[in-house]
Structures are given as structure tokens and as C-alpha cells.
Design an enzyme around this catalytic site. Sequence first.
Site, PDB file in Angstrom:
ATOM      1  CB  THR A  35      54.923  29.169  20.520  1.00 17.46           C
ATOM      2  OG1 THR A  35      54.542  28.691  22.055  1.00 17.46           O
ATOM      3  CG2 THR A  35      53.803  30.041  20.199  1.00 17.46           C
ATOM      4  CB  SER A  82      59.981  23.188  23.023  1.00 15.15           C
ATOM      5  OG  SER A  82      59.989  23.856  24.254  1.00 15.15           O
ATOM      6  CB  THR A 115      61.094  29.534  22.037  1.00 13.20           C
ATOM      7  OG1 THR A 115      60.314  30.005  22.811  1.00 13.20           O
ATOM      8  CG2 THR A 115      60.578  29.658  20.701  1.00 13.20           C
ATOM      9  CG  ASP A 116      58.615  27.707  26.800  1.00 15.13           C
ATOM     10  OD1 ASP A 116      59.211  28.427  26.098  1.00 15.13           O
ATOM     11  OD2 ASP A 116      57.973  26.990  27.221  1.00 15.13           O
TER      12      ASP A 116
HETATM   13  C1  SIN Z   1      56.806  25.597  24.456  1.00 16.69           C
HETATM   14  O1  SIN Z   1      58.115  25.669  24.112  1.00 16.69           O
HETATM   15  O2  SIN Z   1      56.634  24.718  23.239  1.00 16.69           O
HETATM   16  C2  SIN Z   1      55.922  26.113  24.122  1.00 16.69           C
HETATM   17  C3  SIN Z   1      56.714  28.504  24.089  1.00 16.69           C
HETATM   18  C4  SIN Z   1      57.092  28.419  22.460  1.00 16.69           C
HETATM   19  O3  SIN Z   1      57.120  27.988  21.499  1.00 16.69           O
HETATM   20  O4  SIN Z   1      57.325  30.055  22.442  1.00 16.69           O
END
Ligand code: SIN
Length: 347
Positions: A35, A82, A115-116
Amino acid sequence: MKFTSLLAAALLALTSCAFAAPQQPHIVILATGGTIAGSAASNTQTIGYKAGAIGVQALIDAVPEVKSIARVDGEQIANIGSNDMTSDIILTLSKRVNALLARDDVDGVVITHGTDTLDETPYFLNLTVKSDKPVVFTGAMRPATAISADGPMNLLEAVTVAADPNARGRGVMLVMNDRIGAARFITKTNATTLDTFKAPEQGYLGVIVGGKPHFETRVEKIHTLRSVFDVRDVNSLPKVVIIYGYQDDPEYMYDAAIAHHADGIIYVGTGGGSTSVRSEAGIKKAEQAGIVVVRASRTGSGVVAPDDNMPGLVADSLNPAKARILLMTALTQTHDRALIQDYFQNY
Ligand code: SIN
């Protein structure tokens, strides 16, 4: 040359030495997507956008303030959400970080990441980076195109931490939302909010206030330079799957893991890692097939302790996703169950 000109030249050399600007730390930013590199159609859109849409140079250009902290270069390792991160990419990332940190002219590395699965990759690097120079992950909960996007400040603070000599030797870190978390403990606790990364029992390593890192604690568990794991010559990681425990959970999940030649299974047990009769039978069957099984907990915190009456090794305080990372890493060098259990207690 006359004596006076010689004297003037010597004085000039002396003063320019005395007043030379101190060399800025050299930080390399490795981008993997997420993100923080996400782009949406409108500046109010915070769901349904494309993660991993913006390149590393655009991320750096959006925060010119980093230039007052460090000399910064960027490299694109991947540009994905991710949720699509793979063992092959994290292996490549670990090798690249090891190669960069072995250089005298690199002082630290910042990695941008979705973040995932941001509790998994940092922990893998915590186990496999052979340096005490700072390795700092960061990400964002709002895409780069959103009003009040959190990515630029997170990137600036991540570079600030990576450039701080006091950040050395603390293991791999995650910097988001003004906080410094340890890769060993930090995990995503909320699907959407900015303050999502927490370590429910252990808290943070420190905070960033007014652009300055304040470190408050250290991690006891073994990491980086003291870690026995070395994947620099490893070409692929063992296959470890996760099986979730719940009322009526079926035994056939273990048959599937055996049929697909899994090397390891993380069983996400109820409570303190307890099993149903079907899971217990499945774990025993998997162990007979040579698969290493580790019981973790689905509660989100706490320790799963060894229990002679139950099959499988135990994950200690690692959440199931991190337990999978440790088991994959451990299986690159041993199948000795006692040694693997020892790793779970100490890493
Ligand atoms: C991801 O994990 O690539 C999408 C969600 C995020 O980065 O918050």
C-alpha cells in the site's frame, strides 16, 4: 612558492578539514510494493486500490526530506501486494540485504513492504541477516494517493532509524506510525487502522518523537549476527503449511499435507495449542510420514509450552505465521526435532 602563499595554502587546507561536513550515512531503500506504493483513482479511496503501483524512485522523490538525514539509493526488488509475497522473494531479499550490508559504504537498509504479511518477511530477515547494521521495514495503511497518506512519514522515520548508530544490534525492526517494533514480536492486529502494528505482550522497542528515535528496550531472543541460520547459499526454502484448529476440524487436511509432500506443518491450535481428537490423529500421521509439526495458538498472544501428552513440537510465543517462517528456516539445516524445539524456545 613564497613562504606566505605556502602558509595560506596550509591554513586553507586545515580550515577546510576542520569544517568539512560530516559524511551522511548511506541507506539503501529496497522496495517490494504494498500500500505504501499503492495508487487509487481518488484521494479519498482507502480500499479497493492497487497495491504495488508506484516505483521506488517515486517513493523517494515524495520525501525529499530524507536527503537531510542520509544519502539514499533505491532498488526495486518486487512491486506486489504482500499477500503475493513468496519464499523465493524473501530469500532473494535476504541475500540482497546481506550483500549490501557486507559493504563498507552501506550503513543500513530500509525495506518498503505491504502490511498484510509484514509480520513474516521481517522475521525471516531477523533470522538470516548476518550483520548488526540496522535493517528497518516500513509500510503504509493508506495508499500514496490518499489524503493524509501515512507512507511518506513512515518512510522518513524508517530512514531516520536506519541512519541512527543507536539502532545497530537490535535485530530487524518495523517502523510505522511513530513506533519502532521488533520483527520477532510485532504483528498486524487490525485490518484497516493506522495503529495496527503491535506486540500485545512485549510492546515496542521505542518511539520516534520530533524526528528522533528513542529506544527503550532490547529483544532477548537470538537474531541477526548471533543467529545460526545462514541462507546465503540456499536456493529454495522447505515447504511448510498451516492447518487451523476449530470445532469439527477434519483429519483430511493432514492427508492433503502428506500427499503434497509438505516438509512441515504449523498447527494453529485452540487456546494453548490444544488439539481435537481428529487433529491429534492427523498430527501423529504426519509425524510418521516424516513431517515436522509445530503447535501454535490461535489466540493471538501467549506461550504454547511443551506437553509430553500431546504430539508435535511447540511454537513458544511465535504467532502461526512467524512459526512457519522459523520452521522453514530451521528445516534448511536440520530435521532434528530436539534442536528445532530449541530454536523455537530461543529465536
Ligand atoms: C499489502 O499487504 O501489500 C496490501 C496491504 C497493505 O500494504 O497495507
